[in-house]
Write a protein that holds these residues in place. Sequence first.
Motif, mmCIF file in Angstrom:
data_model
loop_
_atom_site.group_PDB
_atom_site.id
_atom_site.type_symbol
_atom_site.label_atom_id
_atom_site.label_comp_id
_atom_site.label_asym_id
_atom_site.label_seq_id
_atom_site.Cartn_x
_atom_site.Cartn_y
_atom_site.Cartn_z
ATOM 1 N N ALA A 28 41.841 54.232 36.858
ATOM 2 C CA ALA A 28 40.741 53.503 37.502
ATOM 3 C C ALA A 28 40.284 52.350 36.620
ATOM 4 C CB ALA A 28 39.575 54.447 37.784
ATOM 5 N N GLY A 29 39.864 51.280 37.277
ATOM 6 C CA GLY A 29 39.373 50.120 36.533
ATOM 7 C C GLY A 29 38.369 49.354 37.365
ATOM 8 N N SER A 30 37.525 48.612 36.713
ATOM 9 C CA SER A 30 36.539 47.797 37.416
ATOM 10 C C SER A 30 36.406 46.470 36.690
ATOM 11 C CB SER A 30 35.180 48.503 37.476
ATOM 12 O OG SER A 30 34.671 48.731 36.183
ATOM 13 N N MET A 31 35.927 45.486 37.416
ATOM 14 C CA MET A 31 35.793 44.151 36.854
ATOM 15 C C MET A 31 34.613 43.450 37.495
ATOM 16 S SD MET A 31 38.769 41.261 36.433
ATOM 17 C CE MET A 31 39.672 42.397 35.366
ATOM 18 N N VAL A 32 33.816 42.790 36.667
ATOM 19 C CA VAL A 32 32.688 41.983 37.130
ATOM 20 C C VAL A 32 32.900 40.570 36.617
ATOM 21 C CG1 VAL A 32 30.189 41.646 37.082
ATOM 22 C CG2 VAL A 32 31.134 43.961 37.097
ATOM 23 N N ARG A 33 32.825 39.596 37.508
ATOM 24 C CA ARG A 33 33.071 38.208 37.119
ATOM 25 C C ARG A 33 31.884 37.348 37.562
ATOM 26 N NH1 ARG A 33 38.255 36.173 36.190
ATOM 27 N NH2 ARG A 33 38.769 38.336 35.731
ATOM 28 N N ASP A 34 31.219 36.728 36.583
ATOM 29 C CA ASP A 34 30.116 35.815 36.866
ATOM 30 C C ASP A 34 30.688 34.450 37.239
ATOM 31 O OD1 ASP A 34 27.518 34.649 36.955
ATOM 32 O OD2 ASP A 34 27.792 33.915 34.916
ATOM 33 N N VAL A 35 30.268 33.915 38.390
ATOM 34 C CA VAL A 35 30.817 32.649 38.884
ATOM 35 C C VAL A 35 29.654 31.702 39.196
ATOM 36 C CG1 VAL A 35 32.333 31.549 40.567
ATOM 37 C CG2 VAL A 35 32.694 33.954 39.946
ATOM 38 N N PRO A 36 29.300 30.823 38.277
ATOM 39 C CA PRO A 36 28.211 29.883 38.548
ATOM 40 C C PRO A 36 28.598 28.884 39.624
ATOM 41 C CG PRO A 36 29.301 29.337 36.482
ATOM 42 C CD PRO A 36 29.882 30.633 36.930
#
Length: 276
Positions: free
Chosen positions: A81-89
Amino acid sequence: MPKSKKCLRGREAEQRGQSESKQILNLAVSMGEELLKNGGEIYRVQETVGRVMEAYGVWDYHVFVVTNGIFATIHEQGEDAGSMVRDVPLGDINLEKIAGVNQLSREICQGSLSLAQAYERLEQCRHASPLRDTFLVLACGVESAGFCFLLGGTPFDSLFSFLLGLLLQGFLVAGNKRNVSKFMLNILGSAMVTAGSLALYGMGLNVQSDRIIIGGIIVLMPGVALVTGIRDSFNGDYLSGGIRLMDALLTGICIAVGVGAAVKVFQLLGGGALPI
């Protein structure tokens, strides 16, 4: 074969599987990020991320996208299992990059690209040659002149609107290179165009200042943000649509403040009311 070697090879295969799953997740999210920061709609980003992961055999996933962020998980019930959070201004609109990522997504879904090839193509989309500043300045000048003429200006008015459009885009390019706030650029840019138009009127030239101002500031209008916000809202993405619409509203307010301030200063200096 000894049991210890079998276990070792099994763990190595499992690690390779985990690594590949994380690479697929990173590729899909990176493609979604490229779409989102260049003005892509929320539904387009979610669909692209999902289709890319399915094309590489990942079916157990969840994706949540808002205007300035992407949240994704894969294999929630598995050991890999894996997760990813990406901030995109929020950034500038670039339809060429959106088209490039869309084409990459289609080729991935057709099964014509390996994971390594897809990463290479994505890097090419990211580093696509930007338009030259001189071309942008010239294009914005032509745009300003064209809108001035369409809105009732004379060819003489369009000429001055062309020059003010060149000046405005040059100012925007210089401001972006120095990371000046978008709101300040909109206020100062609209005030500069208005002041230039009023200066022409103050010199006694037979010009329609209102047509020149409208043509000059058309470059600042948040048309794409407004349309994207409405489309996101109609698709049920109310949070993202609201953010886009708020961005468009604030941009419009900044333009109005810049124009209004320049007109007020002109009136205080004895210029009187503008001709309509």
